[in-house]
Design a protein around this motif. Structure first.
Motif, mmCIF file in Angstrom:
data_model
loop_
_atom_site.group_PDB
_atom_site.id
_atom_site.type_symbol
_atom_site.label_atom_id
_atom_site.label_comp_id
_atom_site.label_asym_id
_atom_site.label_seq_id
_atom_site.Cartn_x
_atom_site.Cartn_y
_atom_site.Cartn_z
ATOM 1 N N THR A 1 -5.333 4.357 1.943
ATOM 2 C CA THR A 1 -4.016 3.718 1.909
ATOM 3 C C THR A 1 -3.230 3.947 3.195
ATOM 4 O O THR A 1 -2.444 3.086 3.596
ATOM 5 C CB THR A 1 -3.206 4.220 0.698
ATOM 6 O OG1 THR A 1 -3.204 5.653 0.667
ATOM 7 C CG2 THR A 1 -3.801 3.714 -0.595
ATOM 8 N N ILE A 2 -3.431 5.080 3.853
ATOM 9 C CA ILE A 2 -2.771 5.298 5.144
ATOM 10 C C ILE A 2 -3.222 4.239 6.148
ATOM 11 O O ILE A 2 -2.413 3.681 6.904
ATOM 12 C CB ILE A 2 -3.060 6.717 5.674
ATOM 13 C CG1 ILE A 2 -2.264 7.758 4.878
ATOM 14 C CG2 ILE A 2 -2.711 6.823 7.156
ATOM 15 C CD1 ILE A 2 -2.554 9.183 5.272
ATOM 16 N N VAL A 3 -4.521 3.937 6.146
ATOM 17 C CA VAL A 3 -5.046 2.908 7.041
ATOM 18 C C VAL A 3 -4.365 1.565 6.783
ATOM 19 O O VAL A 3 -4.023 0.827 7.710
ATOM 20 C CB VAL A 3 -6.572 2.774 6.870
ATOM 21 C CG1 VAL A 3 -7.102 1.567 7.633
ATOM 22 C CG2 VAL A 3 -7.272 4.041 7.342
ATOM 23 N N ALA B 1 0.815 -1.220 0.000
ATOM 24 C CA ALA B 1 0.000 0.000 0.000
ATOM 25 C C ALA B 1 0.847 1.268 0.000
ATOM 26 O O ALA B 1 0.327 2.359 -0.281
ATOM 27 C CB ALA B 1 -0.948 0.005 1.200
ATOM 28 N N LEU B 2 2.153 1.146 0.298
ATOM 29 C CA LEU B 2 3.020 2.329 0.220
ATOM 30 C C LEU B 2 3.070 2.884 -1.195
ATOM 31 O O LEU B 2 3.200 4.094 -1.392
ATOM 32 C CB LEU B 2 4.427 1.973 0.684
ATOM 33 C CG LEU B 2 4.667 1.902 2.196
ATOM 34 C CD1 LEU B 2 6.043 1.326 2.491
ATOM 35 C CD2 LEU B 2 4.519 3.292 2.819
ATOM 36 N N LEU B 3 2.982 1.994 -2.195
ATOM 37 C CA LEU B 3 3.043 2.454 -3.586
ATOM 38 C C LEU B 3 1.888 3.388 -3.920
ATOM 39 O O LEU B 3 2.107 4.525 -4.351
ATOM 40 C CB LEU B 3 3.067 1.254 -4.533
ATOM 41 C CG LEU B 3 3.134 1.614 -6.025
ATOM 42 C CD1 LEU B 3 4.510 2.152 -6.378
ATOM 43 C CD2 LEU B 3 2.797 0.399 -6.892
ATOM 44 N N PRO B 4 0.608 2.960 -3.733
ATOM 45 C CA PRO B 4 -0.472 3.912 -3.997
ATOM 46 C C PRO B 4 -0.474 5.101 -3.057
ATOM 47 O O PRO B 4 -0.914 6.187 -3.439
ATOM 48 C CB PRO B 4 -1.744 3.063 -3.829
ATOM 49 C CG PRO B 4 -1.331 1.882 -3.027
ATOM 50 C CD PRO B 4 0.090 1.619 -3.408
ATOM 51 N N LEU B 5 0.045 4.928 -1.828
ATOM 52 C CA LEU B 5 0.098 6.070 -0.912
ATOM 53 C C LEU B 5 0.983 7.173 -1.486
ATOM 54 O O LEU B 5 0.598 8.347 -1.503
ATOM 55 C CB LEU B 5 0.627 5.635 0.450
ATOM 56 C CG LEU B 5 0.800 6.780 1.472
ATOM 57 C CD1 LEU B 5 -0.538 7.439 1.774
ATOM 58 C CD2 LEU B 5 1.444 6.258 2.755
ATOM 59 N N PHE B 6 2.158 6.814 -1.987
ATOM 60 C CA PHE B 6 3.043 7.812 -2.583
ATOM 61 C C PHE B 6 2.430 8.375 -3.869
ATOM 62 O O PHE B 6 2.476 9.586 -4.107
ATOM 63 C CB PHE B 6 4.412 7.190 -2.866
ATOM 64 C CG PHE B 6 5.355 7.244 -1.704
ATOM 65 C CD1 PHE B 6 6.483 8.046 -1.746
ATOM 66 C CD2 PHE B 6 5.104 6.494 -0.567
ATOM 67 C CE1 PHE B 6 7.357 8.102 -0.658
ATOM 68 C CE2 PHE B 6 5.969 6.536 0.524
ATOM 69 C CZ PHE B 6 7.091 7.344 0.486
ATOM 70 N N GLY B 7 1.873 7.496 -4.703
ATOM 71 C CA GLY B 7 1.277 7.959 -5.951
ATOM 72 C C GLY B 7 0.097 8.881 -5.720
ATOM 73 O O GLY B 7 -0.019 9.933 -6.358
#
Length: 554
Positions: free
Chosen positions: A500-502, A147-153
């Protein structure tokens, strides 16, 4: 010295722009040898060290971006007349000309290319999670969460929505669109990054570029498309979010099994080059040109697209009641907006406060569905037993099945009611999500119902986003239109950031049932808020006075 290409549109520094663009393309190309060399390992690049061509390519990209930005920023940004005195709008009854058709084709291409960037996140997540050993629905025991990938995107897209909204008002719509296009080219290097950390950095930049394209595009269309055609045209163009989903899922099904997940990012280079190649058919905002003293260029573009200029009243007359707009146009509120200053503050002051609340709530609901349910649906389908290729094919077929909804929505928006179209589409999409929340996982064994119900969240959400984008570009006056459109796009991405943070802080990817319920609740709330605060933008009967609080369509 400026050169004048087709349509009276200028580059401030053409040699700088084209030199920088070529450097960017060359920089991306220099990343490909490492990717090609990894073919015998099925393009697994984890742990590889960057070679000399890749490092050289990164340097070329940095220099190229600086040159293209310099080449696009217009000279003489100090306005030659007060910004609030310049208002441009497309004449309501102007004919739909050949120039409009060309503009629609180019903007459709731009929106489709733009939408493919965040959509790609959902299709690369399973393969990236496997290569880097990330925690995901398919690998619960992984270390760092995928989920870090969509969080950054998505963080990039939120920032991009607001940044590009501001940038479009500062350096022009056309320059902002082309700068985003160049960044599309450069961020294709996501597909050749050997480490997960570099992927995160590149994904952030990709989101920054992608986040601003839609609001800028719609702000430009709002100035160029005649009033009686504008609503349905923008819904059709925005509906290409659904087309982008169909294209991305098709490419994933056809290419990923052979070239790995990385190929989906590398496709950003040819699509970005295509957008830049179409630059001659992207006009600049006439209002921007007039405000900065570029009268000849502005008049040429206004004549071609049937746009007209209104000059706001000043002095004692400016303190009087709001001007009544022509039939079919909302009344002007430029003076109230100008008195409240710049930034995004005017969006939340009368007469726009209620409308902006409705935009925010609906945008957040769209974001929660798009980046909660929709982003993780490829992973969830694979977790339920579908092979990667079968899952992607199911999503492709569902998006194609629901694609006619875009045309239905455009007709509803243009011929019936903008406000009611939003309410009906939102309610129907929420109903499909409620059905998924009760029986989502069992639908993996019933392909017919799976395809039908998937069409609701995939195409329905994309269509609502298109309608909201068109709506938010109509309800705000020209001076703050980019900011209003940026607000609409930005809060949608913000909903995705929250989801995504969750997931990043410890939770694994939730099931289909859970993500469906999380999307259904805010959409049902949005139905109530839009019903309470939304306004109608369709043409009023001649002579009918619009409420004084209704925003300007100027």
């Amino acid at each position: 010295m400026r050169t004048r290409p087709m349509g009276g549109i200028t580059f401030a520094h053409p040699p700088a722009f084209w030199t920088g663009f070529i450097a960017c393309v060359a920089g991306v190309a220099l990343h490909l040898p490492m990717y090609i060399d990894s073919a015998d390992m099925h393009y697994t690049m984890r742990g590889m060290s960057m070679d000399a061509p890749m490092l050289t390519g990164m340097a070329l990209i940095v220099v190229g971006l600086a040159l293209t930005a310099y080449g696009l920023i217009p000279r003489g940004l100090a306005a030659s007349r007060r910004d609030g005195e310049v208002r441009v709008r497309a004449a309501h009854d102007a004919p739909f000309r050949r120039a409009h058709i060309g503009l629609v084709i180019v903007m459709t291409t731009a929106v489709t290319i733009d939408a493919m960037k965040p959509i790609t996140l959902s299709f690369v997540a399973p393969g990236m999670g496997k290569e880097y050993g990330l925690k995901s629905a398919l690998n619960p025991g992984g270390h760092w969460p995928v989920a870090l990938l969509p969080l950054f995107g998505l963080t990039g897209t939120v920032a991009g929505s607001f940044l590009w909204g501001w940038l479009g008002d500062r350096i022009g719509r056309r320059s902002s669109i082309l700068l985003a296009g160049v960044m599309f080219v450069t961020t294709a290097v996501c597909g050749a990054m050997p480490s997960f950390s570099w992927n995160l950095a590149m994904c952030l930049l990709m989101g920054l570029a992608a986040g601003g394209m839609l609001p800028i595009t719609f702000s430009l269309l709002a100035e160029m498309i005649p009033g009686r055609h504008r609503g349905w045209v923008m819904v059709l163009i925005g509906g290409n979010l659904a087309l982008a989903y169909a294209i991305t899922s098709s490419l994933s099904s056809a290419l990923v099994p052979h070239y790995s997940w990385r190929i989906l990012w590398l496709l950003g280079m040819p699509t970005g080059v295509l957008l830049i190649a179409l630059n001659h058919w992207i006009p600049e905002s006439p209002r921007f040109l007039l405000a900065h003293g570029r009268e000849d260029e502005a008049r040429t573009i206004m004549s071609r697209y049937g746009a007209i200029e209104d000059v706001a009243e000043t002095g004692a007359e400016a303190s009087g009641p709001a001007l009544e707009a022509p039939a079919g146009e909302a009344p002007a509120e430029e003076r109230q907006e100008a008195a409240h200053g710049g930034g995004f503050t005017p969006l939340f002051r009368p007469p726009f406060a209620g409308l902006s609340i409705a935009v925010v709530v609906l945008g957040l609901g769209i974001g929660l569905v798009t980046y909660g349910f929709q982003l993780w649906i490829p992973s969830n389908l694979q977790r339920l037993g579908l092979a990667q290729k079968s899952a992607d094919a199911a999503l492709r077929d569902s998006s194609l099945l629901g694609l006619p909804l875009v045309f239905v929505a455009a007709a509803m928006y243009g011929l019936w009611s903008a406000k009611k179209t939003i309410i009906v589409l939102t309610a129907l999409t929420a109903a499909a999500l409620v059905a998924f929340s009760f029986s989502g996982e069992s639908l993996a064994h019933d392909r017919t119902w799976l395809y039908v119900l998937l069409a609701g969240p995939i195409v329905g959400t994309a269509t609502i986003a298109a309608v909201l984008a068109a709506y938010s570009s109509e309800i705000y006056p020209t001076r703050i239109r980019s900011r209003g459109s940026g607000l609409s796009a930005g809060v949608g991405k913000l909903g995705g950031v929250v989801v995504t943070i969750v997931l990043v802080v410890g939770a694994t990817v939730p099931s289909i049932n859970t993500t469906a319920l999380l999307g259904a609740v805010p959409l049902l709330l949005a139905v109530l808020v839009v019903a309470a605060f939304g306004v109608e933008t369709r043409r009023r009967a001649a002579g009918a006075a619009a409420p004084a609080a209704q925003p300007a369509d100027a």
